[in-house]
Design a protein around this motif. Structure first.
Motif, mmCIF file in Angstrom:
data_model
loop_
_atom_site.group_PDB
_atom_site.id
_atom_site.type_symbol
_atom_site.label_atom_id
_atom_site.label_comp_id
_atom_site.label_asym_id
_atom_site.label_seq_id
_atom_site.Cartn_x
_atom_site.Cartn_y
_atom_site.Cartn_z
ATOM 1 N N VAL A 1 0.453 -1.310 -0.012
ATOM 2 C CA VAL A 1 -0.100 -0.003 0.032
ATOM 3 C C VAL A 1 0.609 1.247 0.317
ATOM 4 O O VAL A 1 1.512 0.885 0.526
ATOM 5 N N GLY A 2 0.050 2.212 -0.895
ATOM 6 C CA GLY A 2 1.189 3.506 -0.919
ATOM 7 C C GLY A 2 2.090 3.084 -1.593
ATOM 8 O O GLY A 2 3.115 4.542 -1.636
ATOM 9 N N ALA B 1 3.295 3.395 -4.692
ATOM 10 C CA ALA B 1 2.886 4.639 -5.947
ATOM 11 C C ALA B 1 3.014 5.735 -5.783
ATOM 12 O O ALA B 1 3.027 6.592 -6.167
ATOM 13 N N ALA B 2 2.556 6.329 -4.459
ATOM 14 C CA ALA B 2 1.913 7.068 -3.952
ATOM 15 C C ALA B 2 3.624 7.570 -3.486
ATOM 16 O O ALA B 2 4.410 8.744 -4.093
ATOM 17 N N THR C 1 4.948 7.906 -7.596
ATOM 18 C CA THR C 1 4.609 9.088 -7.887
ATOM 19 C C THR C 1 5.306 10.999 -7.087
ATOM 20 O O THR C 1 5.593 11.778 -7.143
ATOM 21 N N ASP C 2 5.590 10.569 -5.573
ATOM 22 C CA ASP C 2 5.959 12.095 -5.071
ATOM 23 C C ASP C 2 7.731 11.854 -5.058
ATOM 24 O O ASP C 2 8.011 13.003 -5.427
ATOM 25 N N ALA D 1 7.853 13.861 -8.548
ATOM 26 C CA ALA D 1 6.818 15.233 -8.931
ATOM 27 C C ALA D 1 7.918 16.052 -7.930
ATOM 28 O O ALA D 1 8.009 17.115 -8.212
ATOM 29 N N ALA E 1 8.935 17.164 -12.954
ATOM 30 C CA ALA E 1 8.911 16.757 -14.157
ATOM 31 C C ALA E 1 7.338 16.138 -13.739
ATOM 32 O O ALA E 1 6.813 15.425 -12.959
ATOM 33 N N ILE F 1 4.150 13.612 -15.561
ATOM 34 C CA ILE F 1 3.962 12.592 -15.451
ATOM 35 C C ILE F 1 2.776 12.423 -17.036
ATOM 36 O O ILE F 1 1.470 12.951 -17.016
ATOM 37 N N ILE G 1 0.860 6.787 -16.908
ATOM 38 C CA ILE G 1 1.320 5.803 -15.960
ATOM 39 C C ILE G 1 -0.053 4.639 -16.412
ATOM 40 O O ILE G 1 -0.973 4.693 -16.680
ATOM 41 N N GLY H 1 2.686 16.839 -9.916
ATOM 42 C CA GLY H 1 2.090 16.261 -8.667
ATOM 43 C C GLY H 1 0.223 15.690 -8.426
ATOM 44 O O GLY H 1 0.491 15.864 -7.577
ATOM 45 N N ALA I 1 -0.646 13.039 -10.326
ATOM 46 C CA ALA I 1 -0.377 11.743 -9.622
ATOM 47 C C ALA I 1 -0.191 11.313 -7.737
ATOM 48 O O ALA I 1 -0.664 10.818 -7.585
ATOM 49 N N ALA I 2 0.468 12.769 -7.353
ATOM 50 C CA ALA I 2 0.982 12.013 -6.528
ATOM 51 C C ALA I 2 0.311 13.087 -5.761
ATOM 52 O O ALA I 2 -0.186 12.136 -4.702
ATOM 53 N N THR J 1 -2.728 9.811 -5.850
ATOM 54 C CA THR J 1 -2.255 8.073 -4.988
ATOM 55 C C THR J 1 -1.841 8.309 -3.369
ATOM 56 O O THR J 1 -2.164 7.608 -2.655
ATOM 57 N N ASP J 2 -1.314 9.983 -2.747
ATOM 58 C CA ASP J 2 -1.434 9.821 -1.251
ATOM 59 C C ASP J 2 -2.356 9.779 -0.758
ATOM 60 O O ASP J 2 -2.515 9.503 -0.280
ATOM 61 N N ALA K 1 -3.292 6.569 -0.743
ATOM 62 C CA ALA K 1 -2.666 5.449 0.628
ATOM 63 C C ALA K 1 -2.587 5.588 1.787
ATOM 64 O O ALA K 1 -3.334 4.934 2.802
ATOM 65 N N GLY L 1 -4.648 3.788 3.508
ATOM 66 C CA GLY L 1 -4.921 2.314 3.419
ATOM 67 C C GLY L 1 -5.569 1.297 2.528
ATOM 68 O O GLY L 1 -5.162 -0.122 2.346
#
Lengths: 454, 454
Positions: free
Chosen positions: A398-399, A401-402, A405-406, A409, A413, A415, A418, B399, B401-402, B405-406, B409, B412
């Motif tokens: 879990v997390g 992808a976050a 992507t973080d 970021a 750049a 994205i 995905i 950012g 997507a970040a 996804t955050d 996340a 959970g």
């Protein structure tokens, strides 16, 4: 028993052949040895295979063949001399090349195949002579007699299924078998070669045929790294990975193996070990069918440029049964294979490698998509890179992808694409080429540097 | 001029027809009015269309038709009575339904179409009579005479291109045209209906035909919300969005419009406004071809369950030209349309809606993929939900997507699939159904709550 394959640098000089002999001698289970043609001894050196391509071109175009033949022979002669093997093997090799030059030149491809295959074939004869001189009982194996059967010209070369049965008898031999990589023969006895790098395939086929306990692939690196060491400083070594991870990494820049090389070994679940001829003590990287998950979810990160996207939009596209299939048919008609098809609701993109395109193909594709599929919009963009995170443990983290992507970021750049969700072992990002390096570095930092990871 | 379409709740009672009349009267450019059949007056009420389906079933199966016909007529009678329209129009409507019951029952579908269409047709006659009684000059328009031409039975119903030319003459009429939605006629004069909710299509076709300045779609909500108000508390109103955004939102749960309804308006770039009959002062939501980007990158978030994935893996799949096309052909043979095709290197998944599958189709697909495509592995998983972030400003927001996804996340939940990269206006997440609600809430918080957003 183990099947060992040695790459070109491992057979480039007398000094290297001594290392090979020591490796074979150190483990009596190393019974089948597959060899490449002599490779480069130093950075500016020319591989024997390239010298042979020159020689075949000269022969086919009526130019002087003495000079290129001399260059080839000098490589073998020098090795034989430095290993004190005497003249017999050198004469054998020279006669072999002269015989190959007498082949039928009416099929230039097959003629060139004949000459190129001589690189590996004579490399095998030389190694067999050397091991013999050391008192090790070793035989050169002729692929024709051993039964490495290939399909017929002009179809794309592949091994015939009954080869495995025939080759399996190598398992019973008491002596060490020295097998030239890279080529085989059709049922009618015609020589054909695999794609370049094809000795890996030969080794994989033999490992599968004899049901080896291990396929050792000796090259000139200690292991596979978690990221490209030309971009990331001191990346960690991968100790073990699965076939799937290897394949996904190989997709974008990890060129340890020829694309198809692992297929036969994969089908028999034979573990593969990548080892270093120059440092055989290093454990190397094991490639296995399944592995225990490590605490680290990501095994490796690869990145490669040279991708394009074909973008197509059409209102109500996703109500239209058959739209995607028709689009792929148009690509197939142009003999184009694609990588990914990210899609919105009324639009989709096809990600493909630039080398698949040409101005003519592009024009035909755009025209057909516009007119046959009645697309509202269609265009092609180049300059894409793909960055791929690979790891068997990724899917249920879990997390993840976050975090990825973080990290992207943080580089500032964007994205562009995905793709996650099918393989369970990879997460693919499409980015602009000029962002590729900084993204790779930041992702490596995120998932592998001690501060951030597990 | 404006084309206005009023939905079923706007025509459910005399009180509602008064609101409609006031709306039409308030703006002289509202010259073409498309109506639905009377809908529900209260939660447990039955729509006239459903009463008509009952009536047609009774007629086709030889059961008593008096009671269902009475129920239908009571609805019209009550409205006519409360609007003091006199008996003339009621007699007209009753005769119309009796006439429809005499239609040829040999094609049950066409017979049912005849009766269902009566709901809208008589709704139009009633409204025309009411506007007339108020001194407004209004005419009921017969779709057969006006030239709303459809293709022939049994192909999936669609409007014929020359309808637009014929219908364009409505633009010249001095009086207000009251046009029944939902049905049209084939060249040979046979009545056919659109799918349910098809009055939206009629309005959209007329707006395109007369090149309206605006297509006003009156319903019973003030606007489109940025997220489902049944899940997110007090979501913000969307003031303006593009067709693309509308389509992408509609894909996963935003069911404001029938899927195809906007197509004709879209093709002519006619702006659409969703307004509330019960609160016509509210600005509503505008749907336009292009809009200025707001500071907020995300326009709306939708979520929908009922998705499955067909997973297929095969070693070296992506070297095999035609693999994807063959797979899609198998789905096409089963008349299945798909949503997304996320792909790894040697595997891909096809995301599709559960209602496209049946045990028989699943078994045939699995068998063919396994045997014809020689897949290493193939299986189908259900219980997926799709969560879609939509916004014209998303593509170039570093950012984004970040952040998304955050947010996921934080709940959970695991992300099963990510699809981004084609549409530029959407980011699609595949998640397990039981995680859908909490993800929607958290994403809304991330992108719309004042603390987090811009």
């Amino acid at each position: 028993m183990k099947v060992c394959k040695f790459g070109g640098t491992s057979l480039a000089s007398a000094q290297q052949l001594k290392k090979v002999a020591a490796i074979v001698q150190a483990d009596t289970s190393r019974k089948i040895i597959v060899v490449s043609a002599p490779g480069k001894r130093f950075d500016q050196d020319i591989k024997v295979t390239d010298l042979l391509i020159e020689l075949s071109t000269a022969a086919l175009t009526g130019q002087d063949i003495q000079k290129p033949l001399r260059q080839v022979m000098e490589r073998y002669e020098q090795i034989a001399r430095e290993l004190n093997l005497g003249n017999e093997v050198v004469t054998l090799i020279e006669n072999d090349f002269l015989q190959r030059l007498l082949a039928d030149p009416s099929h230039p491809v097959l003629f060139a195949d004949q000459l190129k295959a001589g690189g590996e074939d004579n490399s095998a004869k030389l190694l067999a002579a050397f091991l013999d001189s050391l008192g090790m009982s070793a035989d050169y194996i002729n692929p024709l007699e051993a039964g490495l059967v290939l399909n017929d010209f002009p179809d794309r070369v592949r091994v015939m299924p009954h080869s495995y049965e025939r080759l399996s008898s190598l398992r019973k031999k008491e002596t060490i078998s020295i097998f030239p990589g890279f080529f085989g023969f059709t049922e009618s006895g015609r020589l054909r070669t695999f794609e370049r790098g094809g000795s890996d395939i030969t080794g994989s086929i033999l490992a599968a045929a004899v049901k080896a306990d291990l396929y050792e692939n000796f090259t000139d690196v200690d292991c596979v790294f978690a990221a490209n060491p030309k971009i990331v400083e001191n990346p960690i070594e991968i100790q073990q990975m699965t076939y799937r991870e290897m394949r996904e990494l190989a997709y974008a820049g990890f060129s340890v193996f020829h694309d198809e090389a692992l297929m036969p070994a994969f089908k028999e679940s034979i573990p593969v070990c990548i080892k270093n001829t120059n440092n055989p003590e290093a454990a190397g990287t094991m490639i296995v069918a399944e592995r225990q998950h490590s605490k680290r979810p990501v095994t490796g990160i690869s990145a490669d440029s040279g991708f394009s996207t074909l973008y197509v939009s059409k209102y109500l596209m996703n109500r239209e049964i058959g739209f995607g299939r028709k689009l792929l048919q148009i690509l197939e008609d142009e003999e184009i294979s694609y990588e990914h098809i990210p899609s919105g609701i009324d639009n989709l993109s096809v990600i493909l490698r630039n080398h698949q395109l040409s101005p003519g193909k592009e024009a035909r594709i755009l025209h057909r998509v516009k007119h046959e599929l009645e697309a509202d919009d269609v265009h092609i963009r180049g300059d894409f890179s793909m960055v791929v995170l690979v790891g068997e443990g990724m899917h249920n983290t879990v997390g993840l992808a976050a975090r990825a992507t973080d990290a992207i970021a943080r580089t500032g750049a964007n994205i562009e694409m995905i793709n996650q969700g099918s393989s369970e072992v990879s997460l693919v990002f499409g980015v602009l080429k000029h962002d590729e390096e900084k993204i790779l570095k930041e992702l490596y930092k995120e998932f592998f540097s001690p501060v951030y990871s597990y």
